[in-house]
Design a protein around this motif. Structure first.
Motif, PDB file in Angstrom:
ATOM      1  N   ALA A  78       8.465  -4.815  18.234  1.00  0.00           N
ATOM      2  CA  ALA A  78       7.394  -5.076  17.272  1.00  0.00           C
ATOM      3  C   ALA A  78       7.572  -4.263  16.009  1.00  0.00           C
ATOM      4  N   TYR A  79       7.179  -4.880  14.909  1.00  0.00           N
ATOM      5  CA  TYR A  79       7.255  -4.270  13.581  1.00  0.00           C
ATOM      6  C   TYR A  79       5.839  -4.201  13.065  1.00  0.00           C
ATOM      7  N   LEU A  80       5.482  -3.102  12.448  1.00  0.00           N
ATOM      8  CA  LEU A  80       4.070  -2.909  12.162  1.00  0.00           C
ATOM      9  C   LEU A  80       3.856  -2.048  10.932  1.00  0.00           C
ATOM     10  N   PHE A  81       2.657  -2.107  10.411  1.00  0.00           N
ATOM     11  CA  PHE A  81       2.257  -1.159   9.368  1.00  0.00           C
ATOM     12  C   PHE A  81       0.760  -0.935   9.456  1.00  0.00           C
ATOM     13  N   SER A  82       0.342   0.210   8.908  1.00  0.00           N
ATOM     14  CA  SER A  82      -1.081   0.414   8.689  1.00  0.00           C
ATOM     15  C   SER A  82      -1.242   0.721   7.212  1.00  0.00           C
ATOM     16  N   ALA A  83      -2.351   0.290   6.637  1.00  0.00           N
ATOM     17  CA  ALA A  83      -2.568   0.511   5.212  1.00  0.00           C
ATOM     18  C   ALA A  83      -4.059   0.531   4.910  1.00  0.00           C
ATOM     19  N   THR A  84      -4.434   1.338   3.939  1.00  0.00           N
ATOM     20  CA  THR A  84      -5.837   1.365   3.524  1.00  0.00           C
ATOM     21  C   THR A  84      -6.001   0.702   2.161  1.00  0.00           C
ATOM     22  N   ALA A  85      -4.887   0.229   1.592  1.00  0.00           N
ATOM     23  CA  ALA A  85      -4.943  -0.500   0.317  1.00  0.00           C
ATOM     24  C   ALA A  85      -3.765  -1.463   0.273  1.00  0.00           C
ATOM     25  N   ASN A  86      -3.803  -2.426  -0.625  1.00  0.00           N
ATOM     26  CA  ASN A  86      -2.685  -3.367  -0.825  1.00  0.00           C
ATOM     27  C   ASN A  86      -2.253  -4.059   0.480  1.00  0.00           C
TER      28      ASN A  86
END
Lengths: 429, 418
Positions: free
Chosen positions: A105-113
């Motif tokens: 799995a490939y993932l990200f977390s972000a609070t903007a954009n």
């Protein structure tokens, strides 16, 4: 892409989901007022999948151990020479990836954009680029990853246990492979695996967070490249695994302070996913808490005797093709702990389980389910893991409510069999 | 955030976070980190949670928590610069999700208050067992080699300072304890320490305050003040320590003095500098030591805020020591010289802001953040921090980096290595 909407009145959660014509499953779970959004793009492909038949082919393809994990690392190189992390960094996203026994799995977390980060995620996972040089370069990095695990007592403890429980199943092999096996990995083999398992009909995208569903769907649709979905399944080949364990004991010496132990019970009631698998896992998790939880007779006895300490824990791992439960901790005398565990199982066999315990612990399972939706990352990862076992995590309650004391009693007889247990120990050098 | 002062020592903070499905309580008892206290502080919370007025023994505690749909109870100690924090944390699903309308949050708070104000497990048997467990925790620090290398580096670096002490105390210190000493320690600590209590989620803060007042009214409190933090300073040559162990991978840890205390104007630029240098996949260490030279799986840096320290960690082949060591210093020099691309700078700022923002979704991280601000005396909010980070320039980063000096190099090598 048509998206269906459902709402769960008990949890207050909502979900939008649909299937793209490329075969990709898309799941969006909006979390109002959250700062964080987490997205995970995963494939039903992990370290156990080293033998398979590509749809449309007749012959079995065999690839070196550790290739799924190697492929995960190499997905971060891009055709234009750029590094994927840079794209996310630019948008403040925190990107990562993992390979487990059954999932990459490939993932990200972000609070903007969020939309920019999501577009980057969908793009790079569909952009393989492997060359002789780039594949070679990774051997140093993954070689050090393998070395790091070689010094980890808890990691070795776990794999030594799996090698006791399993004679043939590839779950007993290390996820990253060995320094030798990864030396045989080539760009051609990586492309072969990529083109098989990264077909979008074998993948899903899950997004959890403070998102605008329409925008997420649009970014996804715009980002999907041409893909011909497989009309038949990828046939994964696992060797026959007998009910009995390979052995019942393993030990190794490493630089640890006091002996580490792990006790395992091999679950032989396997071969199915979906609701039945979820029900089984609820039953076994209830049993583990009744038998070994902090309020249990055995825990109290072992703790008071000083045979276990606060590091003691237990867990159940399940997949359609294998499953096991484990108890682990530190102890001056792991063999005494193992004997006490088996003695307790014999006692419960004779005296029976308590219905009060069952009712109390069943409540704990509900609390855990509710709690699992708190953190966007935990929620998304759990969701995709269950999804790939054909379990509808969103409607957990439908299965949870069916679990009776009688089911748990029957499960106890089936699962906790001394002959199918094993003990792994890491001793101090 | 709403603040209620219960008395001169105890303050209660309410951080509403109703979007989450849980509510949590954190109690942080603030002590100085010193040899006389450290071991007792480290054992105390584990003894306290074994039995108290509401739940006289461990089985009762467990049943109580399970009946609250599996509420959790944690305890332990933290080290923040020269401060030692004894903490208790409890979490439950919020009342809204209780299938039969139970008052889970109030019941969890009640358990916490009883634990804090009426512990009952100070008997020889409990204390001896928890002493043994405390020694196990101290010796088990060797199990995680990466953390162990940093711990040893820090010990060597801050020799003769209280900061060199482990948060877990010492084996000798723990051995010297007994039930009577611990009970006395408890009685002193509860009435003479600053105590910060955080309530996060969907809870009735006034009801919690009322319960704390009821318990506190039975005690006589003494004034509590903590010494102001002092950053680490030293002159002289770089210390070099190599230790041998039966390991297959070498662990390099380099300790630096930053010369910047947390209330200094350069502190925020220092955090940006650390992010550029080794704070993630966008950093110079990741991209050069790992990606370019393939020397390791991890290479990163981190700041110990209240002590003015920075540590770099990397897991490497024994024979690559010089290569890795040199490259780490080359990268630090690049930061000092302002050789920082716009991309590196922006990514670092964005990563820090992203991390701060994410605390808004995590009750535990939010409590720890607020507690850290309280202890350092800066009392910044997340928004303050974000604003200050956004104002940092490359010149600021260069200035903060210029003060950074290598102090101690620790290497955990294999048995046969020299």
């Amino acid at each position: 892409m048509d998206m269906r909407h459902i709402k769960n009145e008990l949890t207050g959660e909502e979900m939008y989901f649909g299937k793209h014509s490329s075969g990709l499953g898309v799941y969006v779970i909006p979390k109002k007022d959250y700062s964080n959004t987490f997205a995970i793009f995963g494939t039903r492909y992990g370290s156990v999948d080293s033998e398979f038949i590509v749809p449309g082919e007749k012959d079995v393809t065999s690839v070196p151990d550790g290739i799924a994990h190697y492929l995960e690392h190499k997905m971060f190189d891009q055709p234009d020479g750029s590094n994927v992390f840079d794209k996310f960094s630019k948008y403040g996203g925190n990107a990562n990836a993992f390979t487990s026994f059954n999932i990459t799995a490939y993932l990200f977390s972000a609070t903007a954009n969020v939309e920019e980060n999501l577009a980057a995620l969908i793009d790079y996972v569909q952009s393989p680029y492997f060359t002789e040089d780039s594949v070679k370069k990774e051997q140093g990095i993954i070689g050090q990853e393998i070395r790091m695990y070689d010094d980890s007592g808890s990691w070795k403890l776990f794999f030594n246990l799996l090698n006791c429980l399993y004679k043939n199943h590839p779950v007993k092999k290390e996820i990253a492979g060995t320094v030798e096996s990864i030396s045989r990995i080539t760009p051609e083999l990586l492309y072969k695996c990529y083109n098989t398992f990264y077909n979008l009909s074998n993948m899903s995208l899950v997004v959890v967070g403070n998102v605008d569903v329409d925008k997420i769907v649009k970014v996804t649709e715009d980002g999907i490249k041409k893909n011909e979905p497989f009309s038949e399944e990828i046939k994964k080949i696992y060797p026959d695994e007998p009910d009995e364990t390979a052995k019942q004991f393993a030990e190794q010496s490493l630089s640890v302070a006091s002996p580490l132990f792990m006790i395992g019970f091999k679950d032989t009631d396997t071969g199915f996913g979906g609701e039945n698998l979820l029900k089984k896992s609820i039953e076994i998790n209830i049993l583990l808490r009744i038998l070994f939880g902090k309020g249990s007779k055995l825990y109290t006895e072992l703790y008071e005797k000083g045979l276990i300490n606060n590091t003691f824990s237990f867990d159940y791992t399940m997949q359609p093709s294998y499953a096991y439960s484990v108890l682990e901790g530190e102890s001056g005398d792991p063999k005494d702990v193992y004997a006490a565990v088996n003695k307790e199982i014999e006692r419960v066999k004779k005296e029976g389980l308590s219905e009060d315990d069952f009712n109390r612990i069943k409540k704990v399972m509900w609390g855990e389910y509710i709690r699992s939706m708190n953190d966007v990352e935990d929620y998304a990862v759990t969701f995709i893991q269950y999804l790939f076992m054909d379990i509808d995590y969103f409607n957990y309650y439908d299965v949870y409510k069916q679990v009776t004391f009688d089911d748990v009693k029957k499960r106890f007889e089936k699962h906790f069999v001394t002959e199918r247990s094993a003990l792994s120990i890491i001793n101090p050098v | 955030m709403e603040i209620l002062n219960i008395n001169d020592n105890i303050s209660l903070y309410s951080i509403p976070m109703k979007k989450l499905k849980t509510s949590s309580l954190g109690v942080y008892i603030h002590r100085p980190l010193c040899e006389e206290e450290a071991s007792a502080n480290a054992v105390l919370p584990y003894v306290m949670k074994r039995g108290f007025g509401l739940c006289p023994n461990a089985k009762a505690v467990s049943d109580y928590l399970e009946n609250l749909y599996g509420a959790s109870l944690g305890a332990g100690v933290l080290k923040r610069g020269d401060d030692h924090i004894i903490y208790f944390s409890a979490e439950t699903i919020s009342d809204k999700y209780a299938p039969q309308g139970e008052c889970l949050v109030a019941d969890t708070a009640e358990l916490m208050m009883s634990l804090l104000f009426e512990p009952r497990a100070f008997d020889e048997e409990n204390v001896e067992r928890e002493k043994k467990n405390a020694v196990d925790r101290i010796t088990a620090e060797i199990n995680d080699k990466r953390q162990y290398a940093q711990l040893r580096c820090c010990e060597e670096m801050c020799k003769d300072e209280s900061f060199a002490l482990s948060r877990l105390g010492t084996k000798d210190g723990v051995d010297a304890l007994n039930a009577e000493i611990l009970k006395k320690r408890y009685e002193e600590i509860i009435t003479s320490s600053p105590i910060y209590i955080y309530v996060c989620g969907d809870a009735d803060i006034n009801a919690v305050a009322q319960r704390i007042r009821a318990y506190a009214s039975k005690l006589t409190f003494k004034p509590a003040s903590m010494p102001k933090e002092k950053i680490f300073e030293r002159h002289g040559d770089v210390r070099r320590v190599t230790e041998n162990m039966d390991v297959v991978q070498g662990k390099l840890c380099m300790g630096f003095r930053t010369g910047t205390p947390s209330d200094d104007g350069d502190y925020i630029p220092l955090t940006v500098m650390n992010s550029i240098f080794g704070g993630g996949a966008h950093s110079k260490l990741f991209n050069n030591v790992r990606e370019k030279l393939s020397l390791c799986y991890y290479a990163s840096s981190s700041i110990v805020r209240s002590k003015g320290l920075m540590f770099v960690n990397a897991g490497i082949e024994f024979s690559n020591f010089d290569k890795a060591y040199n490259e780490i210093l080359v990268q630090l020099d690049a930061v000092k010289n302002g050789d920082i691309s716009e991309f590196e700078f922006e990514s670092s700022v964005n990563a820090l802001i992203n991390q701060l923002e994410s605390y808004n979704d995590d009750q535990n991280a939010m409590q720890i953040f607020c507690m850290g601000e309280k202890i350092s005396g800066t009392n910044y909010s997340i928004d303050d921090m974000k604003e200050m980070i956004r104002r940092v320039t490359i010149e600021d980063v260069k200035r903060a980096a210029a003060k950074t000096e290598l102090d101690t190099v620790y290497f955990l090598a294999g048995k046969e290595e020299k």
